[in-house]
Scaffold this motif. Sequence first.
Motif, short mmCIF file in Angstrom:
data_model
loop_
_atom_site.label_atom_id
_atom_site.label_comp_id
_atom_site.label_asym_id
_atom_site.label_seq_id
_atom_site.Cartn_x
_atom_site.Cartn_y
_atom_site.Cartn_z
N VAL A 168 0.85 -1.19 0.00
CA VAL A 168 0.00 0.00 0.00
C VAL A 168 0.89 1.24 0.00
O VAL A 168 1.72 1.41 0.90
CB VAL A 168 -0.97 0.00 1.21
CG1 VAL A 168 -1.73 1.33 1.29
CG2 VAL A 168 -1.96 -1.17 1.10
N HIS A 178 -8.22 0.75 2.77
CA HIS A 178 -7.38 -0.25 2.10
C HIS A 178 -6.72 -1.21 3.09
O HIS A 178 -6.83 -2.42 2.94
CB HIS A 178 -6.33 0.44 1.22
CG HIS A 178 -6.91 1.17 0.05
ND1 HIS A 178 -6.73 0.76 -1.26
CD2 HIS A 178 -7.70 2.27 -0.02
CE1 HIS A 178 -7.37 1.59 -2.06
NE2 HIS A 178 -7.96 2.52 -1.34
N SER A 219 -1.82 -0.83 -3.91
CA SER A 219 -2.87 0.18 -3.82
C SER A 219 -2.18 1.53 -3.83
O SER A 219 -1.21 1.74 -3.09
CB SER A 219 -3.65 0.04 -2.50
OG SER A 219 -4.81 -0.71 -2.65
N CYS A 243 -2.64 5.16 -2.80
CA CYS A 243 -3.47 5.98 -1.91
C CYS A 243 -2.80 7.32 -1.62
O CYS A 243 -2.77 7.79 -0.48
CB CYS A 243 -3.72 5.24 -0.60
SG CYS A 243 -4.48 3.63 -0.79
N LEU A 288 -4.43 -1.05 -7.93
CA LEU A 288 -5.69 -0.45 -7.52
C LEU A 288 -5.39 1.01 -7.18
O LEU A 288 -4.60 1.29 -6.28
CB LEU A 288 -6.26 -1.16 -6.29
CG LEU A 288 -7.49 -0.51 -5.63
CD1 LEU A 288 -8.67 -0.45 -6.59
CD2 LEU A 288 -7.90 -1.25 -4.36
N GLU A 309 -6.64 4.93 -6.24
CA GLU A 309 -7.72 5.76 -5.70
C GLU A 309 -8.25 6.71 -6.77
O GLU A 309 -7.59 6.99 -7.75
CB GLU A 309 -7.23 6.55 -4.48
CG GLU A 309 -7.58 5.91 -3.15
CD GLU A 309 -9.07 5.64 -2.96
OE1 GLU A 309 -9.91 6.45 -3.42
OE2 GLU A 309 -9.42 4.62 -2.35
N ALA A 329 -10.68 2.96 -7.65
CA ALA A 329 -11.44 2.69 -6.42
C ALA A 329 -12.72 3.52 -6.28
O ALA A 329 -12.89 4.27 -5.32
CB ALA A 329 -10.54 2.90 -5.20
N ILE A 381 -11.83 -3.51 -2.46
CA ILE A 381 -10.65 -4.38 -2.27
C ILE A 381 -10.97 -5.80 -2.70
O ILE A 381 -10.21 -6.44 -3.43
CB ILE A 381 -10.17 -4.36 -0.80
CG1 ILE A 381 -9.78 -2.96 -0.33
CG2 ILE A 381 -9.04 -5.36 -0.58
CD1 ILE A 381 -8.78 -2.18 -1.07
#
Length: 343
Positions: free
Chosen positions: A8, A19, A70, A72, A93, A95, A122, A299
């Motif tokens: 992350v 997340h 992810s 973020c 993934l 945001e 997301a 997720i």
Amino acid sequence: MAKLRIGVIGCGSIAQYRHLPEYSLNNEVELVAVCDIVEDRVKEVAEKYNAKAFTDYKELIQSGEVDAISVCTPNYLHAPISIEGLTNGLHVLCEKPMATSQEEADAMIEAANKSGKKLMIAHNQRFVRSHQLARQLIESGTIGKIYSFRTAFGHPGPEGWSIDGKESWFFEKEKAYIGAMGDLGVHKTDLLRYLLGEEIVEVGAFIETTAKEFADVDDTAVCALKTESGIIGTLAASWSYTAKEDNSTIIYGEKAIIRLEDNPTYSLVVQYTNGEVVNYELGKIQSNAEGGQNTTHVIDNFVASIVDNTEPLINGEEGMKSLAVILAAIKSNDTKTIAKVFE
């Protein structure tokens, strides 16, 4: 089968509320790495989740220790980090909003296509039960022809929940690029496209800063939208709804009106023209205050798309089309004209 190894990148509020806890609840994955430029923050998060701490995202991506990431981070870093990840063979993934320009969004999609890896954006509104049921009602013809809509997403502002309060990147144009429209409006453009099953093609927008005098981004936007079949409606996105959040959508159809997340008890209310009213109690819409226990399903969908090799519900193209409406709104406000979404 070995568990998916997740990293992350960015350990601010969205990572900590969403997340990180949602990955930790998913049995298919192992959270192995976290990254943040604030060393104390990343160390604390790493300790909590028993993960390795990084302060440089490139180092994490190139470490060979993760299969997926992810993203973020502040908006301006979404594209560069996602592209770096995809180019290095990782699933991503990201945001929302996925990027700050059409060029960046296109480059992300191209990187995903070249690498053959998953790219998901997301957007969580498509996973809300009331929204899914409303889409089914519209698709089945129960509501008849759609005449109009109005949607709003507003709350008192990110300073209330962002880890950095008023100092948050959300309020800095260089890092956020756009304020309430990028934070909240893009959720609603994605939702409208999902519910109506067609593209938004034209936008007329007024975008202002009325409540956050310390910010150099917009905090209130009101847009008129037109779809390809000619449905017209409004979208409001704001950080100036000071007392209570509004996350409602109303669809006006030939045979019924659908009210979504507009009633404190019933998340979906269908008012038929014959006077019949059907109330659906489907549980509350997710809010960041509730953290991982009230899952967004984002997720889980991302992980399932990798494990089962399926297309994520909101892939790069879908994220790009929802972003394009926001970019057109900015153009409309800047030029004081009606802007076409895809020119």
